[in-house]
Design a protein around this motif. Structure first.
Motif, PDB file in Angstrom:
ATOM      1  N   LYS A  13       0.841  -1.211   0.000  1.00 15.72           N
ATOM      2  CA  LYS A  13       0.000   0.000   0.000  1.00 15.72           C
ATOM      3  C   LYS A  13       0.869   1.252   0.000  1.00 15.72           C
ATOM      4  N   THR A  36      -6.064  -1.511   0.186  1.00 19.16           N
ATOM      5  CA  THR A  36      -6.786  -0.571   1.045  1.00 19.16           C
ATOM      6  C   THR A  36      -7.689  -1.333   2.012  1.00 19.16           C
ATOM      7  N   ASN A  39      -5.240  -3.640   4.478  1.00 15.08           N
ATOM      8  CA  ASN A  39      -4.117  -2.953   5.104  1.00 15.08           C
ATOM      9  C   ASN A  39      -4.281  -3.000   6.628  1.00 15.08           C
TER      10      ASN A  39
END
Length: 112
Positions: A13, A36, A39
Motif C-alpha cells: 500500500k 486498502t 491494510n
C-alpha cells in the motif's frame, strides 16, 4: 519463497501510494482496492517498526520472509491461531517466542 523478500500488504500500500505515475488499469485499481481493504497498519512509521521487528533475532533466523509477511498480514493474537493458519510454523518456532513477536506486532498496531 525461502529466499524471497516478501512484502506484506501494508508495505505494498505504501509503495502504491508513493507511485508518482497515475495508473488507471483495471489490475492496478483492483490491487489498490485490495491493499486498502486489507491494510493492517496505516501509519508508515508503524510499518517500518513492524518490518524492523521482523529483522530481529530470533524471529528473523527462524522464519522465512513469506511466513513473516503472513504474520504481519494476518495479525494473529495467539500463537496457536498463527500456527493453525500458517502450518509451517508448527515445527519452527516455540509458542513463547511466537507469542512475544505477535504481542509486539499487536502493540504496534494500536498506534496505526
Amino acid at each position: 519463497f525461502q529466499d524471497a523478500h516478501c512484502l506484506f500488504v501494508s508495505e505494498v500500500k505504501i509503495l502504491l501510494d508513493a507511485s508518482q505515475r497515475p495508473n488507471t488499469s483495471e489490475v492496478y485499481q483492483k490491487t489498490i482496492n485490495y491493499v486498502t481493504q486489507f491494510n493492517r497498519f496505516t501509519n508508515p512509521d508503524v510499518v517500518r517498526e513492524v518490518r524492523a521487528g521482523m529483522n530481529e533475532e530470533p524471529i528473523h533466523s527462524l522464519l522465512t520472509g513469506f511466513e513473516l509477511a503472513q504474520l504481519a498480514n494476518l495479525c494473529c493474537e495467539e500463537a496457536e491461531e498463527a500456527k493453525a493458519l500458517i502450518p509451517s510454523l508448527a515445527n519452527k518456532i516455540d509458542d513463547e517466542t511466537l507469542q512475544n513477536f505477535l504481542n509486539q506486532t499487536l502493540d504496534l498496531k494500536k498506534f496505526s
